[in-house]
Design an enzyme around this catalytic site. Structure first.
Site, short mmCIF file in Angstrom:
data_model
loop_
_atom_site.label_atom_id
_atom_site.label_comp_id
_atom_site.label_asym_id
_atom_site.label_seq_id
_atom_site.Cartn_x
_atom_site.Cartn_y
_atom_site.Cartn_z
N TRP A 1 1.04 -1.07 0.36
CA TRP A 1 -0.24 0.05 -0.06
C TRP A 1 0.55 1.47 -0.30
O TRP A 1 0.61 1.95 -0.91
CB TRP A 1 -1.15 -0.31 1.20
CG TRP A 1 -1.88 -1.26 1.12
CD1 TRP A 1 -2.35 -2.36 2.03
CD2 TRP A 1 -2.62 -1.42 0.34
NE1 TRP A 1 -3.25 -3.17 1.61
CE2 TRP A 1 -4.20 -2.83 0.62
CE3 TRP A 1 -2.68 -0.15 -1.06
CZ2 TRP A 1 -4.73 -3.13 -0.43
CZ3 TRP A 1 -4.40 -1.42 -1.80
CH2 TRP A 1 -4.62 -2.50 -1.35
N ASP B 1 -0.91 6.63 6.44
CA ASP B 1 -2.51 5.84 6.32
C ASP B 1 -2.76 4.50 7.11
O ASP B 1 -1.79 4.14 6.98
CB ASP B 1 -2.04 5.38 4.54
CG ASP B 1 -3.43 4.12 4.50
OD1 ASP B 1 -4.05 3.97 5.40
OD2 ASP B 1 -2.92 3.33 3.08
N LYS C 1 -11.26 -1.17 7.05
CA LYS C 1 -10.87 -2.50 7.54
C LYS C 1 -11.29 -2.33 8.84
O LYS C 1 -11.37 -3.45 9.51
CB LYS C 1 -9.08 -1.96 8.10
CG LYS C 1 -9.04 -1.71 5.74
CD LYS C 1 -8.23 -3.24 5.26
CE LYS C 1 -8.66 -2.98 3.63
NZ LYS C 1 -7.22 -2.48 3.26
C1 LIG Z 1 -6.78 -1.62 1.58
C2 LIG Z 1 -5.60 -0.90 1.95
C3 LIG Z 1 -6.10 0.44 1.03
C4 LIG Z 1 -7.03 0.50 0.16
O1 LIG Z 1 -8.23 0.63 0.63
P1 LIG Z 1 -9.25 0.94 -1.03
O2 LIG Z 1 -10.15 1.36 0.13
O3 LIG Z 1 -9.59 -0.44 -0.96
O4 LIG Z 1 -8.63 1.55 -1.96
C5 LIG Z 1 -5.08 0.91 1.47
N1 LIG Z 1 -3.76 1.21 2.47
C6 LIG Z 1 -4.07 -0.26 3.20
C7 LIG Z 1 -3.27 0.20 4.90
C8 LIG Z 1 -4.92 -1.14 2.84
O5 LIG Z 1 -5.18 -1.82 3.79
#
Ligand SMILES: *Cc1c(COP(=O)(O)O)cnc(C)c1O
Length: 360
Positions: A101, A171, A195
């Site tokens: 990511w 993030d 998540k």
């Molecule tokens: C799942 C995830 C993403 C992507 O998320 P989307 O909503 O599908 O774009 C980005 N960063 C992390 C750390 C993730 O676990």
């Protein structure tokens, strides 16, 4: 009805009490005679939902007044572009690449300016967090970017990097609300909600007010300008209203559980049950160096593909589902987010013990 223990990395398990509440309100939300799904986002009823959702999040995370909370569509991945478009004034940003990511965010930023990879843990399949105490931060960097909890590899920054005064952007998709954080240490702290919070399709972006300007890269779409959404209270266009509503329910649930200190305690307790078992197992082994382990995503392996497939299959038959690891790491991964009860982790470990005995 029979519910499973769902160890999916995302979309992921939600608190059963929340699912029950939204089911109860499905046909008639609080006497409006309609579902929140059918409701105008300009209605008083929805305004109350979004206001309350923001208020509860601010309370849970202790968000300072000089930060805005934005509910944005396009998940976390849209932020990979939105962040550079809005923040890259010098067209330079530094990235600490600790997984897929972070790498995706790094690669996307290259479209907009000079993205520097100032540290990486790719040499050992992202199984650790690099030492970030004295990195070669670029003097003209607009920000330093991290992915704080690496969903796929199961690592977590337990100490934030020394950004040498530069803005930190993080993030936190897979560790959002898993423990208390000091929001004032970040310029932007954001995550996709599917998540650890709610349904898919939305990101919550917590951004320091002075970073919200009209001075964005030329060609930045209106919808990808933070100011658009900040000025409109996340109602510039039709938001993911139902998702906001469910997130709001989860925030109330978190408050009723005792807030983020309590969640941290519970999450550490759950993770310890699993890691303690892995550390003494003769069959299973964790893939992350102990000091950088995540308390949300726990990858582990047996080291024999056939045996791993057998484990995942037999676990599923016991109601322990979605334990297959990400294709880039193989093996297994148990995501044990806020809504995963301790009983689920205990059942998983009991099953792993039994599997180990049977396959010794
Ligand atoms: C799942 C995830 C993403 C992507 O998320 P989307 O909503 O599908 O774009 C980005 N960063 C992390 C750390 C993730 O676990």
């Amino acid at each position: 009805m029979s519910r499973v223990y769902n160890f999916s990395a995302g979309p992921a398990v939600l608190p059963e009490a929340v699912l029950q509440e939204v089911a109860d309100e499905m046909l008639d939300y609080k006497g409006t005679g309609m579902s929140v799904m059918e409701m105008s986002h300009r209605s008083a009823a929805f305004q109350e939902i979004i206001d309350e959702t923001e208020k509860d999040l601010r309370e849970l995370m202790n968000i300072p007044d000089n930060y805005k909370v934005l509910f944005l569509q396009g998940g976390a991945s849209t932020q990979f572009a939105m962040i550079p478009m809005n923040l890259m004034k010098n067209r330079v940003a530094d990235f600490i690449v600790t997984g897929q990511w972070a790498k995706k965010a790094y690669q996307e930023a290259q479209k907009y300016g000079k993205a520097n990879k100032i540290a990486s843990s790719e040499d050992k399949t992202f199984s650790y967090i690099p030492d970030c105490s004295d990195l070669p931060i670029s003097p003209d960097a607009d920000y330093v970017y991290i992915c704080e909890n690496n969903t796929i590899y199961g690592t977590k920054f337990h100490t934030l990097p020394n950004t040498k005064g530069k803005l930190l952007v993080a993030d936190v998709s897979s560790c959002f609300l898993s423990e208390p954080v000091d929001v004032s240490k970040y310029g932007i702290i954001y995550g996709g909600v599917q998540k650890n919070i709610g349904p898919a399709g939305m990101a919550i972006v917590i951004i320091r007010e002075d970073l919200i300007t009209e001075d964005v890269l030329p060609g930045t779409p209106t919808m990808l300008t933070y100011k658009t959404h900040a000025d409109a209270g996340s109602l510039y266009n039709t938001p993911n209203a139902y998702c906001i509503y469910v997130c709001g329910k989860v925030f109330k649930w978190l408050k009723s559980m005792g807030g983020l200190e309590e969640m941290k305690k519970r999450n550490e307790e759950k993770a310890k049950i699993l890691y303690d078992f892995l550390d003494q197992s003769k069959l299973f082994r964790g893939t992350v160096v102990p000091e950088d382990r995540s308390i949300m995503n726990v990858p582990f392996v047996i080291g024999d593909k056939e045996m791993e497939a057998k484990f995942v299959k037999e676990a599923a038959a016991e109601g322990l589902v979605n334990l297959k690891g990400h294709r880039s790491v193989g093996g297994m991964r148990a995501s044990i987010y806020n809504a995963m009860p301790k009983a689920g982790v205990e059942k998983l470990v009991a099953f792993m013990k039994k599997f180990e005995e049977e396959n010794a």
